[in-house]
Design an enzyme around this catalytic site. Structure first.
Site, short mmCIF file in Angstrom:
data_model
loop_
_atom_site.label_atom_id
_atom_site.label_comp_id
_atom_site.label_asym_id
_atom_site.label_seq_id
_atom_site.Cartn_x
_atom_site.Cartn_y
_atom_site.Cartn_z
N HIS A 1 0.68 -1.29 0.00
CA HIS A 1 0.09 -0.30 -0.12
C HIS A 1 0.83 1.14 0.09
O HIS A 1 1.51 1.82 0.98
CB HIS A 1 -0.92 -0.13 1.11
CG HIS A 1 -1.77 1.00 1.30
ND1 HIS A 1 -1.88 2.02 2.36
CD2 HIS A 1 -2.68 1.33 0.67
CE1 HIS A 1 -2.93 2.96 2.02
NE2 HIS A 1 -3.65 2.47 1.04
N ASP B 1 -0.73 5.37 -6.78
CA ASP B 1 -2.01 6.32 -6.64
C ASP B 1 -1.69 7.35 -7.80
O ASP B 1 -0.61 7.90 -7.86
CB ASP B 1 -2.44 7.12 -5.40
CG ASP B 1 -2.93 5.98 -4.40
OD1 ASP B 1 -3.77 5.08 -4.71
OD2 ASP B 1 -2.49 6.16 -3.24
N HIS C 1 -0.76 10.13 -3.52
CA HIS C 1 -1.97 9.68 -3.09
C HIS C 1 -3.22 10.48 -3.35
O HIS C 1 -4.26 9.60 -3.25
CB HIS C 1 -1.78 9.48 -1.55
CG HIS C 1 -3.09 8.98 -0.76
ND1 HIS C 1 -3.74 7.75 -1.09
CD2 HIS C 1 -3.96 9.65 0.15
CE1 HIS C 1 -4.82 7.52 -0.23
NE2 HIS C 1 -5.04 8.62 0.34
N GLU D 1 -4.26 3.23 -9.05
CA GLU D 1 -5.54 3.95 -8.72
C GLU D 1 -5.73 4.97 -9.51
O GLU D 1 -5.03 6.01 -9.28
CB GLU D 1 -5.67 3.90 -7.27
CG GLU D 1 -6.91 4.50 -6.84
CD GLU D 1 -7.35 4.79 -5.36
OE1 GLU D 1 -8.14 5.57 -5.09
OE2 GLU D 1 -6.36 4.37 -4.71
#
Length: 324
Positions: free
Chosen positions: A18, A47, A60, A151
């Site tokens: 992560h 991200d 992020h 993402e």
């Protein structure tokens, strides 16, 4: 569906780093990703947002002021809300900033006080291309096939700013060979409309994971029919779901290992993999007695993979459980 034919499974439950090894080094820096790679993670997460000149950068969220020194370097570039947005800066400007452990943009204090000290080091915000080149280089030199897990962050915000985040990111992924069902890549997003667009309008054939925050339809016993309908709808365009931990686990009334919710069973019945977020050794739910117990619960619940800030510990726990 993301099955064995798409990518060989390394262990029963796969580990998604992560934001890299973010429990140890500032999130989304190349150093954090290299560390996670060396720790044996199966996936490295990215991200992605856009710069002013349409370069995908690994960050992020859409703001720069919680992980860089942008407020010091460019004090006059904030918007009316007082925040500094990546989309207002050229990629070259973003990469000139010093990246940091995450901190509160108003107080400057660390979000996770026991992690890497904020405002120290010489880290940078990487572009997506920079990170992919590093991962592919490590895959070549290490004889491994660690996958990427980008993402799409706040695509509606980007649309409102006149930019197609998904289209630009998919084009960038294609340049590096990530375009088919067998590519070692997963694309994730919270925006259901946009993720469906990625599949149906943009023709993306990569594995897609629909992210969710906790919602009543995911866990309530009397919402079983709604849950199955929602999951069937997701399965029309996606291969898996990424729910929050509190939607996946339920406390054991006898005080034992928390048990998997019906969401996991229903998702698997719909042909969807389940990758919950986030496993943190320094901030886990009170329903668990230890970080190790979280991993035990994941195995018992039949979860396919977890997002972890501490990929070394997650890899070790899952390997030890498998060996028992």
């Amino acid at each position: 569906m993301f099955k064995e034919s798409r990518m060989a499974r390394v262990r029963q439950v796969q580990v998604i780093a992560h934001r890299g090894a973010s429990g140890y080094l500032p999130e989304h820096t190349l150093e954090a990703k290299a560390m996670a790679y060396a720790m044996g993670a199966d996936y490295l997460e990215q991200d992605v947002v856009l710069s002013k000149d349409d370069v995908p950068v690994v960050l992020h969220d859409i703001h720069l002021d919680t992980v860089t020194d942008v407020a010091e370097r460019f004090p006059d570039r904030k918007r009316s809300d007082g925040r500094f947005y990546a989309i207002d800066f050229l990629a070259e400007e973003i990469q000139s900033l010093r990246a940091s452990e995450r901190f509160h943009h108003r107080t400057g204090k660390a979000v996770f006080p026991d992690r890497f000290p904020p405002h120290t080091g010489t880290f940078q915000v990487p572009t997506l291309a920079d990170e992919i080149q590093m991962i592919q280089g490590l895959n070549k030199s290490s004889w491994r096939s660690v996958a990427i897990y980008p993402e799409l962050k706040q695509p509606k915000f980007h649309h409102d700013e006149g930019k197609d985040l998904a289209g630009i990111v998919l084009k960038e992924l294609g340049k590096f060979g990530y375009s088919s069902k067998t590519s070692p890549a997963v694309v994730q997003c919270f925006d259901e409309t946009e993720l469906r667009r990625v599949r149906e309008e943009l023709g993306c054939d990569l594995t897609l994971v629909q992210l969710f925050s906790s919602a009543d339809w995911m866990t309530k016993t009397d919402a079983a029919d709604e849950r199955r309908k929602r999951l069937a709808t997701v399965a029309e365009y996606a291969d898996g779901i990424g729910p929050s931990i509190d939607a996946v686990f339920l406390e054991d009334p006898l005080g034992g290992v928390p048990i998997g919710s019906s969401l996991v069973v229903d998702a698997h019945a719909a042909g969807l993999i389940v990758h919950p977020w986030t496993f943190r050794a320094d901030a886990f739910s009170s329903m668990f007695k230890s970080f190790a117990q979280m991993h035990q619960a994941a195995v018992l619940a039949g979860i396919d993979g977890v997002f972890s800030d501490f990929p070394d510990q997650s890899v070790k726990f899952f390997e030890n459980i498998a060996a028992e």
